[in-house]
Design a protein around this motif. Structure first.
Motif, PDB file in Angstrom:
ATOM      1  N   HIS A 198      -7.124   5.831 -15.866  1.00  0.00           N
ATOM      2  CA  HIS A 198      -7.166   5.202 -14.552  1.00  0.00           C
ATOM      3  C   HIS A 198      -6.277   3.956 -14.559  1.00  0.00           C
ATOM      4  O   HIS A 198      -6.118   3.301 -15.589  1.00  0.00           O
ATOM      5  CB  HIS A 198      -8.593   4.802 -14.194  1.00  0.00           C
ATOM      6  N   LEU A 199      -5.705   3.631 -13.411  1.00  0.00           N
ATOM      7  CA  LEU A 199      -4.919   2.410 -13.295  1.00  0.00           C
ATOM      8  C   LEU A 199      -5.862   1.214 -13.282  1.00  0.00           C
ATOM      9  O   LEU A 199      -6.931   1.268 -12.655  1.00  0.00           O
ATOM     10  CB  LEU A 199      -4.090   2.420 -12.009  1.00  0.00           C
ATOM     11  N   ASP A 200      -5.451   0.158 -13.975  1.00  0.00           N
ATOM     12  CA  ASP A 200      -6.264  -1.056 -13.916  1.00  0.00           C
ATOM     13  C   ASP A 200      -6.098  -1.684 -12.530  1.00  0.00           C
ATOM     14  O   ASP A 200      -5.255  -1.272 -11.732  1.00  0.00           O
ATOM     15  CB  ASP A 200      -5.874  -2.038 -15.023  1.00  0.00           C
ATOM     16  N   SER A 201      -6.915  -2.682 -12.242  1.00  0.00           N
ATOM     17  CA  SER A 201      -6.945  -3.242 -10.882  1.00  0.00           C
ATOM     18  C   SER A 201      -5.593  -3.803 -10.447  1.00  0.00           C
ATOM     19  O   SER A 201      -5.174  -3.617  -9.295  1.00  0.00           O
ATOM     20  CB  SER A 201      -8.013  -4.331 -10.789  1.00  0.00           C
ATOM     21  N   GLU A 202      -4.879  -4.480 -11.370  1.00  0.00           N
ATOM     22  CA  GLU A 202      -3.583  -5.050 -11.011  1.00  0.00           C
ATOM     23  C   GLU A 202      -2.551  -3.964 -10.743  1.00  0.00           C
ATOM     24  O   GLU A 202      -1.818  -4.023  -9.741  1.00  0.00           O
ATOM     25  CB  GLU A 202      -3.088  -5.969 -12.135  1.00  0.00           C
ATOM     26  N   SER A 203      -2.512  -2.948 -11.624  1.00  0.00           N
ATOM     27  CA  SER A 203      -1.564  -1.843 -11.440  1.00  0.00           C
ATOM     28  C   SER A 203      -1.887  -1.057 -10.180  1.00  0.00           C
ATOM     29  O   SER A 203      -0.988  -0.600  -9.469  1.00  0.00           O
ATOM     30  CB  SER A 203      -1.596  -0.914 -12.654  1.00  0.00           C
ATOM     31  N   ALA A 204      -3.168  -0.896  -9.900  1.00  0.00           N
ATOM     32  CA  ALA A 204      -3.582  -0.172  -8.697  1.00  0.00           C
ATOM     33  C   ALA A 204      -3.126  -0.896  -7.436  1.00  0.00           C
ATOM     34  O   ALA A 204      -2.627  -0.268  -6.496  1.00  0.00           O
ATOM     35  CB  ALA A 204      -5.101   0.006  -8.691  1.00  0.00           C
ATOM     36  N   MET A 205      -3.278  -2.209  -7.411  1.00  0.00           N
ATOM     37  CA  MET A 205      -2.852  -2.970  -6.243  1.00  0.00           C
ATOM     38  C   MET A 205      -1.340  -2.889  -6.061  1.00  0.00           C
ATOM     39  O   MET A 205      -0.835  -2.739  -4.937  1.00  0.00           O
ATOM     40  CB  MET A 205      -3.295  -4.428  -6.374  1.00  0.00           C
ATOM     41  N   GLN A 206      -0.593  -2.974  -7.171  1.00  0.00           N
ATOM     42  CA  GLN A 206       0.871  -2.855  -7.105  1.00  0.00           C
ATOM     43  C   GLN A 206       1.273  -1.496  -6.566  1.00  0.00           C
ATOM     44  O   GLN A 206       2.188  -1.386  -5.738  1.00  0.00           O
ATOM     45  CB  GLN A 206       1.480  -3.090  -8.481  1.00  0.00           C
ATOM     46  N   PHE A 207       0.571  -0.446  -7.022  1.00  0.00           N
ATOM     47  CA  PHE A 207       0.892   0.903  -6.549  1.00  0.00           C
ATOM     48  C   PHE A 207       0.579   1.051  -5.065  1.00  0.00           C
ATOM     49  O   PHE A 207       1.377   1.603  -4.297  1.00  0.00           O
ATOM     50  CB  PHE A 207       0.117   1.950  -7.344  1.00  0.00           C
ATOM     51  N   TRP A 208      -0.586   0.574  -4.626  1.00  0.00           N
ATOM     52  CA  TRP A 208      -0.961   0.676  -3.213  1.00  0.00           C
ATOM     53  C   TRP A 208       0.057  -0.038  -2.328  1.00  0.00           C
ATOM     54  O   TRP A 208       0.444   0.471  -1.269  1.00  0.00           O
ATOM     55  CB  TRP A 208      -2.349   0.096  -2.970  1.00  0.00           C
ATOM     56  N   ASN A 209       0.497  -1.218  -2.766  1.00  0.00           N
ATOM     57  CA  ASN A 209       1.492  -1.960  -1.989  1.00  0.00           C
ATOM     58  C   ASN A 209       2.812  -1.206  -1.922  1.00  0.00           C
ATOM     59  O   ASN A 209       3.465  -1.157  -0.861  1.00  0.00           O
ATOM     60  CB  ASN A 209       1.713  -3.348  -2.604  1.00  0.00           C
ATOM     61  N   TRP A 210       3.217  -0.615  -3.061  1.00  0.00           N
ATOM     62  CA  TRP A 210       4.461   0.173  -3.090  1.00  0.00           C
ATOM     63  C   TRP A 210       4.344   1.396  -2.187  1.00  0.00           C
ATOM     64  O   TRP A 210       5.258   1.709  -1.422  1.00  0.00           O
ATOM     65  CB  TRP A 210       4.767   0.605  -4.524  1.00  0.00           C
ATOM     66  N   LEU A 211       3.195   2.075  -2.244  1.00  0.00           N
ATOM     67  CA  LEU A 211       3.004   3.286  -1.451  1.00  0.00           C
ATOM     68  C   LEU A 211       2.986   2.964   0.043  1.00  0.00           C
ATOM     69  O   LEU A 211       3.512   3.736   0.858  1.00  0.00           O
ATOM     70  CB  LEU A 211       1.700   3.972  -1.861  1.00  0.00           C
ATOM     71  N   TYR A 212       2.401   1.825   0.388  1.00  0.00           N
ATOM     72  CA  TYR A 212       2.360   1.421   1.798  1.00  0.00           C
ATOM     73  C   TYR A 212       3.777   1.176   2.329  1.00  0.00           C
ATOM     74  O   TYR A 212       4.087   1.520   3.477  1.00  0.00           O
ATOM     75  CB  TYR A 212       1.513   0.158   1.943  1.00  0.00           C
ATOM     76  N   LYS A 213       4.637   0.606   1.502  1.00  0.00           N
ATOM     77  CA  LYS A 213       6.027   0.347   1.906  1.00  0.00           C
ATOM     78  C   LYS A 213       6.869   1.618   1.881  1.00  0.00           C
ATOM     79  O   LYS A 213       7.928   1.687   2.514  1.00  0.00           O
ATOM     80  CB  LYS A 213       6.653  -0.689   0.980  1.00  0.00           C
ATOM     81  N   ASN A 214       6.404   2.620   1.133  1.00  0.00           N
ATOM     82  CA  ASN A 214       7.149   3.892   0.997  1.00  0.00           C
ATOM     83  C   ASN A 214       6.261   5.052   1.429  1.00  0.00           C
ATOM     84  O   ASN A 214       6.027   6.001   0.684  1.00  0.00           O
ATOM     85  CB  ASN A 214       7.604   4.078  -0.451  1.00  0.00           C
ATOM     86  N   ARG A 215       5.772   4.972   2.661  1.00  0.00           N
ATOM     87  CA  ARG A 215       4.807   5.959   3.145  1.00  0.00           C
ATOM     88  C   ARG A 215       5.352   7.387   3.172  1.00  0.00           C
ATOM     89  O   ARG A 215       4.599   8.348   3.134  1.00  0.00           O
ATOM     90  CB  ARG A 215       4.300   5.555   4.527  1.00  0.00           C
TER      91      ARG A 215
END
Length: 292
Positions: A198-215
């Motif tokens: 599983h992604l740790d909390s920091e990596s998860a937040m970075q991924f969510w932010n990236w995915l939101y910008k690259n929908r």
């Protein structure tokens, strides 16, 4: 085996069919679309609307081999998930063909064949679309298999959680190796399929932010082969080299498959003089190791 007298020739493809091909992201969707289109034929009555293909035949048809796609040879379920399933999705979404498939298993529960059913989608008025040039405005553009008009991050994340639980989200993610796929577990956690963690909390937040910008990357699983990875690592990047007849800074324009295990690397220098060299993957890595 099947008779080929009634197959439609490539020269008989309609303008609309070519526009469908331009919509596909998957190289396998392009091949399978043309294959099934020729089987259906060019007359009002379809020449053929189903076929059973062996996994080995599909490997050959789609250019899958052990040198560049070993995972798909070893794990047939991965071949289905990464190649056949995305291709079928795109064909059904973007073309005039309706496609269904079922895997057939043999001894030891091993996938041996795939049964395909296909036909022209009667809901699509081809003549009307051609007359109106509906697809002209989307030539050479791509459309995400996941579309959303949500405005806020919170709405976006909720929509992902509601629709993609237990599914892969995407690969080729900034900050990760190209072959890494991030999925969403049934319980809503992000999971790295490469490390099986599983992604740790920091990596998860970075991924969510990236995915939101690259929908547009949601549900976009790109084919990972050696050529794709090479282009991902080197294309449009600048390197300082002093070998293979070059001495200075060059930009890699593209990398294409050549004979055997070799590739052709097209480059250009700062004086806009182009050139190319032939090399294996390892030789490319040795040559282009000093990025500037």
């Amino acid at each position: 085996d099947f008779r080929t007298e009634g197959l439609i020739s490539p020269s008989a493809y309609t303008k609309l069919a070519y526009k469908y091909l331009n919509q596909f992201r998957s190289q396998y969707a392009r091949v399978l679309y043309q294959y099934f289109k020729m089987l259906i034929g060019g007359k009002d009555k379809p020449f053929r609307t189903d076929i059973t293909l062996s996994i080995e035949y599909l490997y050959n048809l789609l250019g899958i081999n052990e040198n560049t796609n070993k995972e798909y040879i070893v794990r047939r379920s991965s071949f289905i998930k990464r190649c056949v399933e995305p291709a079928a999705k795109e064909i059904n979404r973007y073309s005039d063909i309706e496609l269904l498939y079922t895997t057939i298993r043999g001894r030891a529960n091993k996938i041996v064949d795939i049964y395909f059913e296909f036909n022209i989608n009667k809901k699509i008025d081809i003549a009307k679309k051609v007359a109106e040039n509906v697809l002209d405005s989307v030539d050479n553009k791509t459309t995400s298999l996941f579309e959303t008009d949500v405005q806020t991050f919170k709405e976006f994340k909720k929509q992902i959680l509601d629709n993609f639980s237990g599914k892969d989200l995407c690969n080729f993610i900034d900050g990760y190796l190209p072959e890494v796929t991030i999925s969403l577990t049934e319980s809503g956690y992000l999971f790295n399929n490469n490390t099986q963690k599983h992604l740790d909390s920091e990596s998860a937040m970075q991924f969510w932010n990236w995915l939101y910008k690259n929908r547009d990357r949601v549900d976009d699983i790109k084919i990972v082969d050696e050529l794709t990875i090479l282009n991902h690592n080197y294309k449009n990047k600048r390197f300082s080299i002093s070998q293979r007849g070059y001495d200075g800074v060059i930009t890699v324009i593209s990398i294409q498959k050549n004979d055997g295990d070799k590739y052709r690397v097209d480059i250009i220098n700062d004086s806009k003089e182009g050139g190319s060299f032939i090399a294996t993957k390892q030789q490319i890595e040795d040559t282009l190791k000093e990025q500037v």
